[in-house]
Design a protein around this motif. Sequence first.
Motif, short mmCIF file in Angstrom:
data_model
loop_
_atom_site.label_atom_id
_atom_site.label_comp_id
_atom_site.label_asym_id
_atom_site.label_seq_id
_atom_site.Cartn_x
_atom_site.Cartn_y
_atom_site.Cartn_z
N UNK A 191 0.88 -1.15 -0.08
CA UNK A 191 0.01 0.07 -0.08
C UNK A 191 0.84 1.19 -0.12
N UNK A 192 2.06 1.23 0.64
CA UNK A 192 2.74 2.29 0.78
C UNK A 192 3.34 2.44 -0.49
N UNK A 193 3.97 1.80 -1.00
CA UNK A 193 4.67 1.93 -2.49
C UNK A 193 3.67 2.27 -3.43
N UNK A 194 2.47 1.75 -3.26
CA UNK A 194 1.16 2.05 -4.23
C UNK A 194 0.91 3.66 -4.17
N UNK A 195 0.94 4.03 -2.74
CA UNK A 195 0.60 5.53 -2.54
C UNK A 195 1.63 6.39 -3.18
N UNK A 196 2.78 6.01 -2.85
CA UNK A 196 3.97 6.82 -3.57
C UNK A 196 3.95 6.76 -5.00
N UNK A 197 3.78 5.63 -5.42
CA UNK A 197 3.73 5.64 -7.06
C UNK A 197 2.58 6.58 -7.48
N UNK A 198 1.55 6.23 -6.72
CA UNK A 198 0.32 7.43 -7.23
C UNK A 198 0.98 8.82 -7.28
N UNK A 199 1.47 9.04 -6.13
CA UNK A 199 1.69 10.59 -6.16
C UNK A 199 2.96 10.95 -7.00
N UNK A 200 3.74 10.10 -7.15
CA UNK A 200 4.84 10.54 -8.33
C UNK A 200 4.11 10.66 -9.66
#
Lengths: 115, 199, 659
Positions: free
Chosen positions: A69-78
């Motif tokens: 979830x953390x990496x997904x959220x960061x990916x969405x942000x980027x």
Amino acid sequence: MSNRKLISYVTGFVSSVGLTLVAYYVVVDRAFGVGALTYTVAGLAVLQLIVQLIFFLHIGQEKGTHWKLVTFIFAVLVILIVVVGSLWIMHNLDYNMMNMSPDQQKIYMHNNEGI
Amino acid sequence: MSDLIRVVDAEQATRNERKALGFWIYIMTDCVLFATLFATYAVLHGNVFGGPAGKDIFNLPFVLAETLILLTSSFTMGLATIMAAKGNRHQAYTWLAATFILGFSFLMMEISEFGSLIIDGNGPSRSAFLSSFFTLVGTHGLHITVGLLWILVMLWRFYKHGLKKQDLHRLSLLALFWHFLDVIWIFIFTIVYLMGSLS
Amino acid sequence: MNNLREIIFGRLTWQAFQHDPIMGGAGVFMVVALLAIMGYVTYKHKWGWLWRNWFTSLDPKKIGAMYLIVAFIMLLRGLADALMMRGQQALASGANGYLSADHFQQVFTAHGSIMIFFVAMGIVFGVINLIVPLQIGARDVAFPKLNSISFWLFAAGMIIINAPLIAGEFSTAGWLAYPPLSELQYSPGVGVDYWIWSLQIAGIGSLISSINFVVTIFKMRAPGMTLMKMPIFVWSVLGSMVLVMFAFPILTATLGMLSLGRLLGMHFFTAGGGGDAMMYVNLIWAWGHPEVYILVLPAFGIFSEVVPVFSKKKLFGYTSMVWAIAIITLLSFTVWLHHFFTMGAGADVNTFFGIMTMIIAIPTGVKVFNWIFTMWRGRVQFTTAMWWFIAFVVSFTLGGVAGVMMSVPPADFQFHNSLFLVAHFHTMIIGGVVFGAFAGFNYWFPKFFGFKLNERIGRWSVFMWVLGFLLAFTPLYILGFMGATRRLDHYDASLGWQGLFIVAAVGVGLILVGIGLQLLQVGVSIWQRKQSLDTSGDPWDGRTLEWSLPNPPAEYNFAVIPTVTERDAFWVAKHNNAQPSTDYEPIVVPENSGLGAVVGSLALVFGLAIVWHIWWLVIVTLVGVILALIISLTRDEMYTVITTDEIKQIEAAREGAAA
């Protein structure tokens, strides 16, 4: 266990098909104006993304730390930064560099800027 | 000896856990790659350079059929993982094969769409819009091709070795990949085709 | 006949091998050196040993060492390019100098590309491979085979970027190959293709590596080492690898589109067909700015390890350091437009990105203050590593201030593309990444070789480096103010620039002396290694887990995985007089694998084939890579198990050697 998974997949599939058909028919039937339609189908796509994330990709259902979830959220942000940023920058460049003929420019300025 | 087996098994289990996370992170990086192509498409889609715009060349019913086929294949892939987890080899095999057939039909439809565009003189070098269109959709198609190849290898493994534990883990990664391609397609369908036929 | 030749050899002809004396000389030198090394290895019958112990090894310590070796060789190559440029600009006042304009352009393009992608990136991945598993108490990285593939892709990219010395020419479009100059119409040769495929292949290696290390750090920390107990170097690596993971796909896509334009006539960034060259500039910097932090964060991490150890204090403000890294990681994705303030964006866009750039300087400043506060009231030991830190703080602060100057958009219209900018980013990258690497080299050297480096010669090398560095780049700041733009192969004598250019050239000469002293330092240290032997494994009174191990660490690093209770785990264990556990368990290590070397070689041939349009070979190598991956991924993984008895033997032998 596997029954719950089956239910999850069926739910995901049925709602995805539904969302796809709704998006398709509002566009084909021109249900609203172009602007409103754009936002509608974009919203429907995000909705379907969330549906598939939950029911197909089972995000946030792992044990322990939610690294997925953390990496997904960061990916969405980027992704948002890069896509929105690029569109903003490129539109701004186009506008400032006036990538059009002098006549077009005159019309544009008259219509959009009132000069 | 049992000590060794325990250590190796424990190692294998933690390795699979790492692989699951690593593969997910790979998918995130692939999302960024697609985001770059989407951004390029969004910036360049108006630059038709005298050629056709999206609404002149898109055949929406055809694309809807493609979308539903891919969506169904994502569903059958899910069924295949459930059946494999249950140990039902025959069903798992059938659903995986169904996924392959659906995925393959999707790919063929995409190729035929590309082919007819190129025959009409609207190939990727016609304009910036078509370059970005072909590249975005084509990159998705390339991923589908990789996925199909992977399904074939998987089918062959099931056929040859049955449902080995390690193959079940690989199947879960394959399923993740396939669902991800479906998610990307939702955005291609919406942004390229639906929005493209609006303006 | 001609057709057949084109099918077999593509664009490759005999003329491609003919070069002017300088480039040809470099090419001949390279080939002779390579043949000499290969001859020596054959003479000593060492091929089998090389293959078994190095090329197919999955031990991250060995892979890290190979990264560093490649990076060092490329540093010499990049330095040679720098010398040529400085020489040219010192001579070419009102004259043409000794290089043709075309050759000069190839030199600066090669210098930039090689220094960033094959020196700085090589150093980063080398140090990470060596240190991260040791610091988190792990035996390996998460995906050992992928780690080997990453290295071999990096090596393949390195060979491709050096291949123009033998066949064809290199790109003349600058290190970021802005279109439309880099498009087929204006660069029809193979130069830009070499550039694209070298970076593309090495870049995919970096991407794989980043996934590897993120998973390693997330999943393989020793029990008890929570995120907030990780050494700060590991934190900085995590930040850097997260950036690689999200920035490199942008590079892959952008280079892909550039090459589609060149190969299939597509229009993304072309001047015609509706393409938009500015989109390339936008995308390449969306990757390029994070890249800066990818390089410098690990260097920050190294200094964060060096300063506390040699100040005999714990790091000041650990939590603020972590936050600074996290904020830098996120913010580095929001500043990329400052690389093209002058290219037509309006006041709103420029202001936004200007302010973001000023904001990102704040966490960096926090870090500088934390290091200085760590030294404050500490018992500072001025070792060579510490001198490198001091050199870094001075140059990095100066360069950073220049950077903040340029973040003001109106001012940037003066600085853009001037030598002021060139001076700025060299102060940052040499002062940051390179000095960081040297500090780390002096600091960690005993861990892997068992003896310390000579301090006296080390200090002299720092002084020569700093002196040369200041002499080389201070004139460039001044020249920038005087209006000298970057990449000039000659200039008018009446401008009065020659004096400063000569000073800069002298500076590079002094840097060369500094490098000579470093080589001397290593040589003398090996010669006198008996006097500086370290048998304790902890020569500096270190704080982190790598110092708990003997020199060099065993293949499995830790015989028993340590349990961590606090930050600076080894320091705490030392002061509690904790004895290492001897409850050995069998250890599973991956068996050697030739997959990396095979995939790397195929990628190398693929890259060269696509540069020269040898299509059959492109297909063959592509199919080869796919088959190699399928075969290797479907095969069950092979392990070697080291039994408890073997561990006991190895550990006892090590203790015997230490005593």
